[in-house]
Each structure stands twice: as structure tokens, then as C-alpha cells.
Design a protein around this motif. Structure first.
Motif, PDB file in Angstrom:
ATOM      1  N   CYS A   1       0.793  -1.228   0.000  1.00  0.00           N
ATOM      2  CA  CYS A   1       0.000   0.000   0.000  1.00  0.00           C
ATOM      3  C   CYS A   1       0.824   1.276   0.000  1.00  0.00           C
ATOM      4  CB  CYS A   1      -0.955   0.020   1.197  1.00  0.00           C
ATOM      5  SG  CYS A   1      -2.420  -1.001   0.946  1.00  0.00           S
ATOM      6  N   SER A   2       2.129   1.174   0.134  1.00  0.00           N
ATOM      7  CA  SER A   2       2.934   2.393   0.180  1.00  0.00           C
ATOM      8  C   SER A   2       4.309   2.132  -0.408  1.00  0.00           C
ATOM      9  CB  SER A   2       3.072   2.903   1.618  1.00  0.00           C
ATOM     10  OG  SER A   2       3.741   1.950   2.426  1.00  0.00           O
ATOM     11  N   GLY A   3       5.006   3.223  -0.706  1.00  0.00           N
ATOM     12  CA  GLY A   3       6.388   3.140  -1.130  1.00  0.00           C
ATOM     13  C   GLY A   3       6.608   2.305  -2.367  1.00  0.00           C
ATOM     14  N   ILE A   4       7.682   1.530  -2.348  1.00  0.00           N
ATOM     15  CA  ILE A   4       8.041   0.686  -3.483  1.00  0.00           C
ATOM     16  C   ILE A   4       6.965  -0.358  -3.744  1.00  0.00           C
ATOM     17  CG2 ILE A   4       9.727  -0.996  -4.344  1.00  0.00           C
ATOM     18  CD1 ILE A   4      11.868   0.527  -2.722  1.00  0.00           C
ATOM     19  N   GLY A   5       6.348  -0.883  -2.679  1.00  0.00           N
ATOM     20  CA  GLY A   5       5.301  -1.888  -2.847  1.00  0.00           C
ATOM     21  C   GLY A   5       4.141  -1.357  -3.663  1.00  0.00           C
ATOM     22  N   ARG A   6       3.672  -0.171  -3.333  1.00  0.00           N
ATOM     23  CA  ARG A   6       2.560   0.430  -4.076  1.00  0.00           C
ATOM     24  C   ARG A   6       2.961   0.694  -5.528  1.00  0.00           C
ATOM     25  NH1 ARG A   6      -2.058   3.638  -2.836  1.00  0.00           N
ATOM     26  NH2 ARG A   6      -2.601   5.060  -4.540  1.00  0.00           N
ATOM     27  N   ALA A   7       4.161   1.217  -5.718  1.00  0.00           N
ATOM     28  CA  ALA A   7       4.626   1.489  -7.078  1.00  0.00           C
ATOM     29  C   ALA A   7       4.705   0.204  -7.901  1.00  0.00           C
ATOM     30  CB  ALA A   7       5.986   2.187  -7.031  1.00  0.00           C
ATOM     31  N   LEU A   8       5.104  -0.892  -7.274  1.00  0.00           N
ATOM     32  CA  LEU A   8       5.152  -2.171  -7.976  1.00  0.00           C
ATOM     33  C   LEU A   8       3.758  -2.673  -8.328  1.00  0.00           C
ATOM     34  CD1 LEU A   8       7.980  -4.013  -6.016  1.00  0.00           C
ATOM     35  CD2 LEU A   8       7.981  -3.511  -8.463  1.00  0.00           C
ATOM     36  N   VAL A   9       2.831  -2.537  -7.396  1.00  0.00           N
ATOM     37  CA  VAL A   9       1.452  -2.944  -7.671  1.00  0.00           C
ATOM     38  C   VAL A   9       0.919  -2.199  -8.898  1.00  0.00           C
ATOM     39  CG1 VAL A   9      -0.922  -2.796  -6.809  1.00  0.00           C
ATOM     40  CG2 VAL A   9       0.896  -3.639  -5.308  1.00  0.00           C
ATOM     41  N   LEU A  10       1.131  -0.896  -8.940  1.00  0.00           N
ATOM     42  CA  LEU A  10       0.654  -0.096 -10.069  1.00  0.00           C
ATOM     43  C   LEU A  10       1.345  -0.492 -11.369  1.00  0.00           C
ATOM     44  CD1 LEU A  10       0.526   3.369  -8.281  1.00  0.00           C
ATOM     45  CD2 LEU A  10      -1.446   2.034  -9.053  1.00  0.00           C
ATOM     46  N   ARG A  11       2.644  -0.750 -11.289  1.00  0.00           N
ATOM     47  CA  ARG A  11       3.385  -1.076 -12.517  1.00  0.00           C
ATOM     48  C   ARG A  11       2.951  -2.419 -13.087  1.00  0.00           C
ATOM     49  NH1 ARG A  11       4.440  -1.513 -16.738  1.00  0.00           N
ATOM     50  NH2 ARG A  11       6.346  -1.130 -17.925  1.00  0.00           N
ATOM     51  N   PHE A  12       2.796  -3.418 -12.242  1.00  0.00           N
ATOM     52  CA  PHE A  12       2.371  -4.727 -12.745  1.00  0.00           C
ATOM     53  C   PHE A  12       0.923  -4.679 -13.215  1.00  0.00           C
ATOM     54  CE2 PHE A  12       6.161  -6.343 -10.535  1.00  0.00           C
ATOM     55  CZ  PHE A  12       6.643  -7.228 -11.502  1.00  0.00           C
ATOM     56  N   ALA A  13       0.087  -3.878 -12.555  1.00  0.00           N
ATOM     57  CA  ALA A  13      -1.293  -3.718 -13.009  1.00  0.00           C
ATOM     58  C   ALA A  13      -1.332  -3.084 -14.394  1.00  0.00           C
ATOM     59  CB  ALA A  13      -2.081  -2.870 -12.009  1.00  0.00           C
ATOM     60  N   GLN A  14      -0.467  -2.110 -14.634  1.00  0.00           N
ATOM     61  CA  GLN A  14      -0.381  -1.490 -15.953  1.00  0.00           C
ATOM     62  C   GLN A  14       0.009  -2.505 -17.027  1.00  0.00           C
ATOM     63  OE1 GLN A  14       2.465   1.616 -15.279  1.00  0.00           O
ATOM     64  NE2 GLN A  14       1.007   2.925 -14.171  1.00  0.00           N
ATOM     65  N   ALA A  15       0.745  -3.537 -16.623  1.00  0.00           N
ATOM     66  CA  ALA A  15       1.163  -4.581 -17.556  1.00  0.00           C
ATOM     67  C   ALA A  15       0.117  -5.683 -17.700  1.00  0.00           C
ATOM     68  CB  ALA A  15       2.496  -5.187 -17.103  1.00  0.00           C
ATOM     69  N   GLY A  16      -1.037  -5.505 -17.065  1.00  0.00           N
ATOM     70  CA  GLY A  16      -2.125  -6.472 -17.223  1.00  0.00           C
ATOM     71  C   GLY A  16      -2.156  -7.572 -16.197  1.00  0.00           C
TER      72      GLY A  16
ATOM     73  N   LEU B   1      -9.702   0.162  -5.169  1.00  0.00           N
ATOM     74  CA  LEU B   1     -10.662   0.978  -5.901  1.00  0.00           C
ATOM     75  C   LEU B   1      -9.968   1.782  -6.998  1.00  0.00           C
ATOM     76  CD1 LEU B   1     -13.572   2.016  -6.169  1.00  0.00           C
ATOM     77  CD2 LEU B   1     -12.992   3.797  -4.490  1.00  0.00           C
ATOM     78  N   HIS B   2      -8.822   2.352  -6.680  1.00  0.00           N
ATOM     79  CA  HIS B   2      -8.054   3.104  -7.677  1.00  0.00           C
ATOM     80  C   HIS B   2      -7.665   2.213  -8.852  1.00  0.00           C
ATOM     81  CE1 HIS B   2      -5.083   6.000  -9.238  1.00  0.00           C
ATOM     82  NE2 HIS B   2      -4.295   4.951  -9.399  1.00  0.00           N
ATOM     83  N   LEU B   3      -7.200   1.016  -8.558  1.00  0.00           N
ATOM     84  CA  LEU B   3      -6.782   0.091  -9.613  1.00  0.00           C
ATOM     85  C   LEU B   3      -7.956  -0.302 -10.513  1.00  0.00           C
ATOM     86  CD1 LEU B   3      -4.465  -2.173  -7.450  1.00  0.00           C
ATOM     87  CD2 LEU B   3      -3.715  -0.770  -9.372  1.00  0.00           C
ATOM     88  N   ARG B   4      -9.101  -0.527  -9.894  1.00  0.00           N
ATOM     89  CA  ARG B   4     -10.267  -0.931 -10.682  1.00  0.00           C
ATOM     90  C   ARG B   4     -10.794   0.220 -11.547  1.00  0.00           C
ATOM     91  NH1 ARG B   4     -13.322  -4.445  -5.889  1.00  0.00           N
ATOM     92  NH2 ARG B   4     -11.915  -6.245  -6.010  1.00  0.00           N
ATOM     93  N   GLU B   5     -10.821   1.431 -10.980  1.00  0.00           N
ATOM     94  CA  GLU B   5     -11.399   2.559 -11.708  1.00  0.00           C
ATOM     95  C   GLU B   5     -10.478   3.117 -12.778  1.00  0.00           C
ATOM     96  OE1 GLU B   5     -12.518   5.453  -8.789  1.00  0.00           O
ATOM     97  OE2 GLU B   5     -14.424   4.434  -8.324  1.00  0.00           O
ATOM     98  N   HIS B   6      -9.166   3.107 -12.516  1.00  0.00           N
ATOM     99  CA  HIS B   6      -8.228   3.760 -13.428  1.00  0.00           C
ATOM    100  C   HIS B   6      -7.498   2.781 -14.355  1.00  0.00           C
ATOM    101  CE1 HIS B   6      -8.571   7.777 -11.611  1.00  0.00           C
ATOM    102  NE2 HIS B   6      -8.723   7.129 -10.466  1.00  0.00           N
ATOM    103  N   LEU B   7      -7.355   1.537 -13.933  1.00  0.00           N
ATOM    104  CA  LEU B   7      -6.629   0.569 -14.751  1.00  0.00           C
ATOM    105  C   LEU B   7      -7.464  -0.651 -15.107  1.00  0.00           C
ATOM    106  CD1 LEU B   7      -3.158   0.676 -12.913  1.00  0.00           C
ATOM    107  CD2 LEU B   7      -3.751   1.747 -15.090  1.00  0.00           C
ATOM    108  N   ASN B   8      -8.725  -0.627 -14.704  1.00  0.00           N
ATOM    109  CA  ASN B   8      -9.609  -1.768 -14.967  1.00  0.00           C
ATOM    110  C   ASN B   8      -8.966  -3.071 -14.506  1.00  0.00           C
ATOM    111  OD1 ASN B   8     -12.014  -2.931 -15.892  1.00  0.00           O
ATOM    112  ND2 ASN B   8     -11.130  -3.404 -17.900  1.00  0.00           N
ATOM    113  N   SER B   9      -8.355  -3.009 -13.345  1.00  0.00           N
ATOM    114  CA  SER B   9      -7.577  -4.134 -12.835  1.00  0.00           C
ATOM    115  C   SER B   9      -8.404  -4.994 -11.886  1.00  0.00           C
ATOM    116  CB  SER B   9      -6.339  -3.624 -12.095  1.00  0.00           C
ATOM    117  OG  SER B   9      -5.629  -4.675 -11.479  1.00  0.00           O
TER     118      SER B   9
END
Length: 273
Positions: A22-37, A55-63
């Protein structure tokens, strides 16, 4: 062009579990892998932060993300969570052992309880998660990513317990890599340098309380997003070690060949904090 298209599909629909996500490098990794599908599974201690990120992942990345409360230092809780993830998602393709805590205190002022708490999260948390996820990772020929630190080979001032936990991770996962290589599972140890995260805001003092010392750094401070991108690229290439620091190789060389000089350098930069 082919290689770029291929790389963009490597993690599509893969289940990527990130501890401390939920924070720091962990959050950035979650977002990056979500962007990759990928299908992120996020473990953290804080339900509100998990719900907000999902909620952010579902609304913005359809993850198709999942957020689960879990204390990685509790082996029974880890077993339950890994069983639940396997049942819901079918398995785990990539495990990121990112959860960690630190402290700032001299060895003489640090009680055993602080050492035990640091090791419980940083070392045993990674051990418990890896043990529980390993059958699935073996079945899927997956990957294990372990967030170590520059302190895995370069001692940081007033971080004796933290340094020890990172050295322990190297001993464990360098050995595990040898055992699972032929089964097709890759183990990547990541050693970031000084990174702009919230970890030091929750650093433990010698008495075990949480303090918030001034950020300490030697050299350039990297962003969590830059570190996450480097880790993502390392995972694409199934690398085994990644040092993400402009002082990484210099620090390693100085620490091993000129230890007194390196210690004076670190002390001069960090004693002010």
C-alpha cells in the motif's frame, strides 16, 4: 517492435502478490504490474488503505485486484491468506516480498525485542510467504522477488538489526535460488539504495516506540516509481540480482576494500540525522 509487444504481454493475467503493497516501493510495484495487465494481490496491515488502492486500480486501470489484510510475521495468517489466494485466483505466478520495517538506534541501546520484531517482519515474513507460496510457484514456474537493500552488503549507521535482517535474506534466498532453478523458478534479490518512501517515518527507536527521524541519505535519493520500473524490467529478464543505486558498486567496493574510509563517509553523512 516484436520484442516490445512480447514484453508487454509477459505478465498479462498473471497473479502478482505484493506484501506491504500500500505504500512506497510496494505500491509502485502494484501499479506497474497492473499497468502490464497482471492481477495484483496486495497484502498490507491497513484495511482502509487496501480498499482505497484496490478501488483506484479498478477505476483507473480496470484491474482485477484483490486487497487482503495480513501480518506477514504471523505464519498462521500467511498460510490462510495463501490458501485463499490460491483458491480464488488459481495460484500465484510472482511473489514480491516487500514488507519491511526499520529502526534507528545503537546496538547498546536496542533491546532484544526490537531485534526480534525487525527479524519477524523483514526476514521471517519473507520466509513464511515464500514457504506458503512455493508449491504454486513451482507449478507455474514463477518468480520470487525479494526487496533487500544496499545494506545487504554495505553497513548503514545505527541500523544493526535492519542490516542483519537484510544479510539474512541474502543467505536464505541465494540458497533457495540454487534449489529451485532447475524447476524453472527464478529468485531475484533487489538492493535499492536510498529511496523516497514512508519507511523511515515508522522507524523504531531503541525503546521500541515509533519515531520519525530526518531522512538520511548518501548520494541521490531515488523515487519509488523509478525503483519499481527497474524491478519490473528485471523481472521481465528474470534477473537474479539487481542493485539500484548510483552508490551501489562504489559502496560495495569501498566497504570491502577500504572499510574504515567507508565508515567515516557514512558516519559523516548520517550522524547529523
Amino acid at each position: 517492435m516484436y520484442r516490445k509487444v512480447f514484453a508487454s504481454k509477459v505478465f498479462e493475467r498473471k497473479v502478482v502478490l505484493v506484501t506491504g503493497g500500500c505504500s512506497g516501493i510496494g505500491r509502485a510495484l502494484v501499479l506497474r504490474f497492473a499497468q502490464a495487465g497482471a492481477r495484483p494481490v496486495i497484502l498490507d496491515l491497513h484495511r482502509e488503505e487496501l480498499d482505497s488502492l484496490v478501488l483506484h486500480l479498478r477505476e483507473h486501470l480496470n484491474s482485477d485486484a484483490m486487497g487482503l489484510v495480513c501480518d506477514v510475521s504471523d505464519p498462521q495468517a500467511v498460510e490462510r491468506i495463501m490458501t485463499l489466494v490460491t483458491e480464488r485466483c488459481g495460484g500465484i505466478d510472482l511473489l514480491v516480498n516487500n514488507a519491511g520495517i526499520t529502526h534507528r538506534s545503537r546496538f547498546a541501546d536496542t533491546p532484544r525485542a526490537v531485534f526480534e520484531r525487525i527479524m519477524a517482519v523483514n526476514y521471517f515474513g519473507a520466509l513464511y510467504c515464500t514457504q506458503a507460496a512455493l508449491p504454486s510457484l513451482l507449478e507455474r514456474r514463477g518468480q520470487i522477488i525479494v526487496l533487500s537493500s544496499l545494506s545487504g552488503f554495505v553497513p548503514l549507521h545505527l541500523r544493526c538489526a535492519y542490516n542483519a535482517s537484510k544479510h539474512a535474506l541474502h543467505g536464505l534466498f541465494d540458497t533457495l535460488r540454487q534449489e529451485v532453478r532447475e524447476a524453472g523458478v527464478n529468485v531475484l534479490l533487489v538492493c535499492p539504495g536510498f529511496t523516497a518512501t514512508d519507511m523511515h517515518r515508522n522507524a523504531l527507536a531503541g525503546d521500541g516506540s515509533v519515531n520519525a527521524p530526518a531522512p538520511l541519505a548518501v548520494g541521490r535519493v531515488a523515487s519509488a516509481q523509478d525503483v519499481a520500473e527497474a524491478i519490473f524490467q528485471g523481472a521481465l529478464r528474470r534477473r537474479t540480482q539487481l542493485v539500484i543505486s548510483n552508490v551501489g558498486w562504489r559502496g560495495q567496493l569501498l566497504s570491502r576494500c577500504f572499510p574504515r574510509l567507508f565508515q567515516r563517509l557514512v558516519l559523516s553523512r548520517t550522524a547529523r540525522g
